[in-house]
Design a protein around this motif. Structure first.
Motif, PDB file in Angstrom:
ATOM      1  N   LEU A   1      -7.962   0.723   3.308  1.00  0.00           N
ATOM      2  CA  LEU A   1      -6.607   0.316   2.401  1.00  0.00           C
ATOM      3  C   LEU A   1      -6.545   0.804   0.959  1.00  0.00           C
ATOM      4  O   LEU A   1      -7.973   0.546   0.313  1.00  0.00           O
ATOM      5  CB  LEU A   1      -6.563  -1.353   2.632  1.00  0.00           C
ATOM      6  CG  LEU A   1      -5.110  -1.641   2.204  1.00  0.00           C
ATOM      7  CD1 LEU A   1      -4.076  -1.114   3.169  1.00  0.00           C
ATOM      8  CD2 LEU A   1      -5.162  -3.349   2.376  1.00  0.00           C
ATOM      9  N   GLY A   2      -5.600   1.050   0.396  1.00  0.00           N
ATOM     10  CA  GLY A   2      -5.582   1.294  -0.921  1.00  0.00           C
ATOM     11  C   GLY A   2      -5.919   2.822  -1.105  1.00  0.00           C
ATOM     12  O   GLY A   2      -5.940   3.190  -2.434  1.00  0.00           O
TER      13      GLY A   2
ATOM     14  N   ASP B   1       0.948  -1.192   0.217  1.00  0.00           N
ATOM     15  CA  ASP B   1      -0.010  -0.004   0.032  1.00  0.00           C
ATOM     16  C   ASP B   1       0.989   1.082  -0.166  1.00  0.00           C
ATOM     17  O   ASP B   1       1.652   1.329   0.892  1.00  0.00           O
ATOM     18  CB  ASP B   1      -0.971  -0.146   1.274  1.00  0.00           C
ATOM     19  CG  ASP B   1      -1.886   1.190   1.188  1.00  0.00           C
ATOM     20  OD1 ASP B   1      -3.050   1.095   0.948  1.00  0.00           O
ATOM     21  OD2 ASP B   1      -1.517   2.149   1.820  1.00  0.00           O
TER      22      ASP B   1
ATOM     23  N   VAL C   1      -5.246  -3.235  -3.755  1.00  0.00           N
ATOM     24  CA  VAL C   1      -4.840  -4.031  -2.348  1.00  0.00           C
ATOM     25  C   VAL C   1      -4.416  -5.370  -2.500  1.00  0.00           C
ATOM     26  O   VAL C   1      -5.000  -5.828  -3.636  1.00  0.00           O
ATOM     27  CB  VAL C   1      -5.842  -3.530  -1.435  1.00  0.00           C
ATOM     28  CG1 VAL C   1      -6.333  -2.023  -1.386  1.00  0.00           C
ATOM     29  CG2 VAL C   1      -7.144  -4.450  -1.515  1.00  0.00           C
TER      30      VAL C   1
END
Length: 461
Positions: free
Chosen positions: A158-159, A49, A361
């Motif tokens: 996330l991402g 990430d 991700v």
């Protein structure tokens, strides 16, 4: 500067530990997986990430971050941030064992005046009914008097390169008002945002819209702000309920997608049209299924807590059934499309693209991929699995290899690089006759113009 222990260096704990180190705290990151500690000790991130990698590099440059698998290293810490995973088991029931184990491990090192914050997702009542007794028994001290216990539910996305651990607004609750204040001030010190009482929020968000010379503005809570809830139970419920709202809405648009299929509508165009109304809606989009540790898990925690209190939340139950059923619905689209082209599922090679639960991700948790794969294997399909971000489940080494010899493509994860490469491919030259776009991410006209049968989720054929 105070010494902090971050327990668990996964998707939540690592960026939090790195942020604390960047802000000048001395941080001990405790992680049970020695291979992860070795990677971090070398200066690298085990999480793919960009935002996490950048933050870790800054933490390493500060010299304040020390990853370890040795529990004794947390001695002398004054703030304990518990960031271990709290998954659901095979029966969709909450599994608190990782959290219980972490609490039992740190108890001998907790001193008078220390602050313990649970970031792990829990159902309302967990901190008072489960966490508090474990800590009081293990420390021999009284929570709220000798040490403070707070909950600050993680909100990792996330991402996302914009909403990161450094700026996402947070909520905090504790078993005492002074504990809530202490925890909120700590989070404000690393986030740099304002402190709010939850009773101030509605006032600060009104009016939501205001006319400005070049259009209108929308009021938002400031970046990095910290809101103090009036109880630790309310703080626990914020996380469970905010993701349950998302789950219910996604289930609803999945229902709209099914309606669109039978009425020959394009639900993506319709949602984009709905998005032109600037108030009173999402938007949310349908897909092959939901995953991750939030939407696919938090509603189960809330449902469990509600059931234990004597009420079955039927809307949540129906939403979970709808979203959990989307892999099956997507496979049925594939089966029907293959039949239209004269192929059975059994014995037909299918390029199954995507393992991660969302694009860009490498997180596999609760991914709909597993349900899709299981159904296709039971039906006898020959699978070529490829994910550009995750290698563990791949059966081929590249997208071109996945397409080679396949009659159909089924997209589970819309990674940007894979979508871009797919758009560059002449699918018929690979022998592709069917595309099932489980994320509605492809240019449907481009696919159809190649003579390929295209089916999205709720998209007009």
């Amino acid at each position: 500067m105070k010494k902090i222990a971050v327990i668990g260096l996964g998707y939540v704990g690592l960026p939090l530990a790195a942020l604390c180190a960047k802000k000048g705290f001395s941080v001990v990151g405790l992680e049970s997986r020695r291979e992860v500690v070795d990677v971090l000790a070398s200066g690298d991130s085990h999480i793919k990430d960009a935002a996490v990698e950048r933050l870790l590099a800054e933490a390493n440059s500060s010299g304040n971050f020390y990853p370890t698998a040795v529990i004794e290293e947390i001695a002398g810490c004054e703030i304990f941030l518990i960031c271990v995973s709290t998954p659901v088991d095979g029966d969709r029931e909450p599994n608190l064992q990782p959290l219980i184990g972490a609490l039992e491990s740190i108890s001998p090192y907790v001193k008078r005046g220390d602050l313990i914050v649970i970031e792990s997702t829990v159902f309302p009542g967990t901190c008072e009914q489960i966490v508090l007794p474990i800590l009081e028994q293990g420390t021999g001290m009284k929570a709220g008097t000798d040490f403070q216990l707070a909950h600050c539910p993680e909100r990792v996305n996330l991402g996302d390169l914009f909403w990161t651990t450094e700026n996402i607004p947070r909520v905090v609750g504790a078993i005492t008002e002074s504990g809530a204040r202490q925890a909120a001030e700590f989070y404000a010190s690393i986030l740099g945002g304002q402190l709010f009482d939850v009773r101030e929020i509605r006032k600060n968000l009104r009016p939501k819209f205001a006319l400005v010379p070049d259009g209108y503005s929308v009021k938002q809570i400031p970046l990095g702000s910290v809101t103090m809830m009036r109880s630790i139970r309310d703080a626990e419920a914020v996380k469970a309920m905010e993701n349950t709202v998302r789950d219910v809405n996604i289930a609803f648009v999945n229902e709209l997608a099914k309606i669109s299929d039978v009425l020959d509508l394009d639900v993506v165009d319709i949602i984009d049209g709905m998005a032109t109304k600037p108030f009173g809606k999402g938007p949310f989009f349908p897909g092959v299924g939901v995953g991750g540790h939030c939407i696919a898990v938090d509603p189960e925690w809330l449902k469990t807590a509600s059931k234990k209190a004597g009420y079955m939340p039927e809307i949540i139950q129906l939403s979970r059934m709808t979203n959990n059923g989307m892999p099956g619905y997507t496979v049925s689209l594939l089966q029907d499309a293959l039949n239209d082209r004269g192929y059975p599922v059994k014995g037909t090679r299918v390029a199954l693209l995507g393992v991660a639960y969302k694009r860009n991700v490498d997180d596999l948790r609760e991914s709909p991929f597993y349900g899709v794969r299981e159904l296709l294997e039971k039906k006898g399909a020959v699978l070529a699995v490829y994910d550009s971000w995750v290698e563990s489940e791949n059966t081929v080494s590249s997208l071109v290899s996945a397409l080679s010899g396949a009659k159909a493509i089924l997209i589970v994860t819309d990674h940007d690089d894979v979508v871009s490469e797919l758009h560059e491919q002449d699918l018929r030259k690979h022998g592709i006759e069917v595309v099932i776009d489980g994320r509605n991410c492809l240019d449907a006209e481009r696919v159809i113009n190649q003579g390929v049968l295209y089916r999205g989720i709720g998209r007009r054929s």
